[in-house]
Design a protein around this motif. Structure first.
Motif, PDB file in Angstrom:
ATOM      1  N   ARG A 149      99.484 -26.173  39.817  1.00 54.47           N
ATOM      2  CA  ARG A 149      98.925 -27.450  39.363  1.00 54.47           C
ATOM      3  C   ARG A 149      99.734 -28.638  39.875  1.00 54.47           C
ATOM      4  NH1 ARG A 149      99.629 -31.135  35.192  1.00 54.47           N
ATOM      5  NH2 ARG A 149      97.680 -32.117  34.459  1.00 54.47           N
ATOM      6  N   GLN A 150     101.042 -28.604  39.691  1.00 52.70           N
ATOM      7  CA  GLN A 150     101.843 -29.767  40.076  1.00 52.70           C
ATOM      8  C   GLN A 150     101.846 -29.959  41.587  1.00 52.70           C
ATOM      9  OE1 GLN A 150     103.165 -32.022  37.826  1.00 52.70           O
ATOM     10  NE2 GLN A 150     103.282 -33.187  39.749  1.00 52.70           N
ATOM     11  N   ALA A 151     101.835 -28.864  42.322  1.00 54.89           N
ATOM     12  CA  ALA A 151     101.810 -28.974  43.787  1.00 54.89           C
ATOM     13  C   ALA A 151     100.536 -29.666  44.250  1.00 54.89           C
ATOM     14  CB  ALA A 151     101.937 -27.594  44.421  1.00 54.89           C
ATOM     15  N   LEU A 152      99.406 -29.345  43.613  1.00 57.05           N
ATOM     16  CA  LEU A 152      98.143 -29.985  43.981  1.00 57.05           C
ATOM     17  C   LEU A 152      98.156 -31.467  43.612  1.00 57.05           C
ATOM     18  CD1 LEU A 152      95.305 -29.989  45.070  1.00 57.05           C
ATOM     19  CD2 LEU A 152      94.510 -28.957  42.932  1.00 57.05           C
ATOM     20  N   LEU A 153      98.695 -31.786  42.453  1.00 55.83           N
ATOM     21  CA  LEU A 153      98.807 -33.192  42.075  1.00 55.83           C
ATOM     22  C   LEU A 153      99.676 -33.948  43.080  1.00 55.83           C
ATOM     23  CD1 LEU A 153      99.263 -32.845  38.214  1.00 55.83           C
ATOM     24  CD2 LEU A 153      97.317 -33.906  39.379  1.00 55.83           C
ATOM     25  N   ASP A 154     100.747 -33.302  43.527  1.00 57.26           N
ATOM     26  CA  ASP A 154     101.655 -33.956  44.465  1.00 57.26           C
ATOM     27  C   ASP A 154     101.005 -34.181  45.834  1.00 57.26           C
ATOM     28  OD1 ASP A 154     103.594 -33.992  42.509  1.00 57.26           O
ATOM     29  OD2 ASP A 154     104.684 -32.249  43.268  1.00 57.26           O
ATOM     30  N   LEU A 155     100.029 -33.347  46.199  1.00 57.66           N
ATOM     31  CA  LEU A 155      99.329 -33.558  47.471  1.00 57.66           C
ATOM     32  C   LEU A 155      98.557 -34.876  47.471  1.00 57.66           C
ATOM     33  CD1 LEU A 155      97.672 -30.254  48.780  1.00 57.66           C
ATOM     34  CD2 LEU A 155      99.669 -31.456  49.679  1.00 57.66           C
ATOM     35  N   ASP A 156      98.106 -35.285  46.290  1.00 52.91           N
ATOM     36  CA  ASP A 156      97.398 -36.559  46.133  1.00 52.91           C
ATOM     37  C   ASP A 156      96.107 -36.599  46.953  1.00 52.91           C
ATOM     38  OD1 ASP A 156      96.973 -39.091  45.102  1.00 52.91           O
ATOM     39  OD2 ASP A 156      98.110 -40.099  46.689  1.00 52.91           O
ATOM     40  N   VAL A 157      95.258 -35.600  46.732  1.00 49.55           N
ATOM     41  CA  VAL A 157      93.949 -35.561  47.394  1.00 49.55           C
ATOM     42  C   VAL A 157      93.102 -36.713  46.866  1.00 49.55           C
ATOM     43  CG1 VAL A 157      91.904 -34.172  47.882  1.00 49.55           C
ATOM     44  CG2 VAL A 157      94.127 -33.059  47.580  1.00 49.55           C
ATOM     45  N   ARG A 158      92.549 -37.523  47.757  1.00 52.87           N
ATOM     46  CA  ARG A 158      91.839 -38.739  47.347  1.00 52.87           C
ATOM     47  C   ARG A 158      90.324 -38.616  47.366  1.00 52.87           C
ATOM     48  NH1 ARG A 158      95.050 -43.354  47.349  1.00 52.87           N
ATOM     49  NH2 ARG A 158      97.198 -42.735  46.826  1.00 52.87           N
ATOM     50  N   ASP A 159      89.780 -37.720  48.196  1.00 48.72           N
ATOM     51  CA  ASP A 159      88.329 -37.628  48.314  1.00 48.72           C
ATOM     52  C   ASP A 159      87.734 -37.166  46.986  1.00 48.72           C
ATOM     53  OD1 ASP A 159      86.103 -37.479  50.648  1.00 48.72           O
ATOM     54  OD2 ASP A 159      85.673 -36.030  49.064  1.00 48.72           O
ATOM     55  N   ARG A 160      86.625 -37.770  46.590  1.00 47.03           N
ATOM     56  CA  ARG A 160      85.978 -37.398  45.332  1.00 47.03           C
ATOM     57  C   ARG A 160      84.560 -36.873  45.562  1.00 47.03           C
ATOM     58  NH1 ARG A 160      90.401 -37.142  44.303  1.00 47.03           N
ATOM     59  NH2 ARG A 160      91.643 -38.295  42.772  1.00 47.03           N
TER      60      ARG A 160
END
Length: 216
Positions: A149-160
């Motif tokens: 979870r934290q690794a994905l948050l850290d990637l900061d994916v912006r597309d919605r």
């Protein structure tokens, strides 16, 4: 603590009973309703899922909302239309849990030709080839994923929108993530459901448009 399974949902009432009934012990389903006009939220709650709502339309918006509501350190993502088998989740979780991979992605293997229309397979193949040229050994823009979870948050994916999975993989490649693919059977969707992406040429073109924007 159970491992959270995020299921973006838009009018999946026909599929949810089977999908949620197959969630393994030790896993918690989080159904993210993205504006369903059927009884999807009610059915999801009746079958034991945690239901959250995301009013902004888009696959990426629903996935990100599910991620924010997840509490487990490892999070799974999969479609809610019955095309994927939740029983396979522990096999995908294993390499992430033991530290052998940063991301495990399900590589779809259609059980019947109708499960994955030609136009969707062609679009997927083109995008996967572009990712391999960028050093990421993948063959599918996978709708079934496991990661921390934290690794994905850290990637900061912006597309919605539909570009979310592609942007995730591009950022993972840039970050040097260890990505593992595992073959997963890809079935026809439950009767009464329609794919928002691959069920029509129009849906595929819309997804390719969103993903092309990510590549640009």
């Amino acid at each position: 603590m159970p491992i959270d399974v995020v299921l973006p949902c838009l009018n999946e009432a026909a599929a949810l009973p089977g999908v949620l009934g197959a969630i393994p012990d030790g896993y918690r389903a989080i159904v993210v309703d993205n504006g369903s006009t059927d009884y999807s939220p009610m059915i999801a709650a009746r079958h034991g899922a945690t239901v959250v709502h995301e009013q902004s339309k888009g696959y990426g918006a629903a996935v990100h909302t599910g991620l924010l509501h997840a509490e487990s350190s490892i999070v799974c993502f999969m479609d809610a239309d019955g095309s994927l088998d939740p029983h396979l989740l522990p096999r995908l979780v294993g390499p992430v849990a033991t530290g052998g991979a940063d991301l495990v992605a399900g590589r779809r293997v259609p059980t019947v030709r109708e499960a994955w229309p030609w136009h969707a397979r062609a679009g997927n193949a083109v995008l996967a080839r572009l990712l391999r040229r960028r050093g990421l050994p993948v063959h599918d823009i996978a709708p079934m994923r496991v990661l921390r979870r934290q690794a994905l948050l850290d990637l900061d994916v912006r597309d919605r929108a539909f570009g979310y999975p592609l942007e995730l993989l591009l950022l993972a490649a840039r970050a040097g993530w260890r990505v593992t693919e595992m073959a997963v059977p890809y079935r026809e969707r439950a009767a009464g459901t329609t794919s928002k992406v691959s069920g029509s040429v129009r849906g595929t073109l819309r997804a390719v448009r969103d993903m092309a924007a990510v590549l640009r």
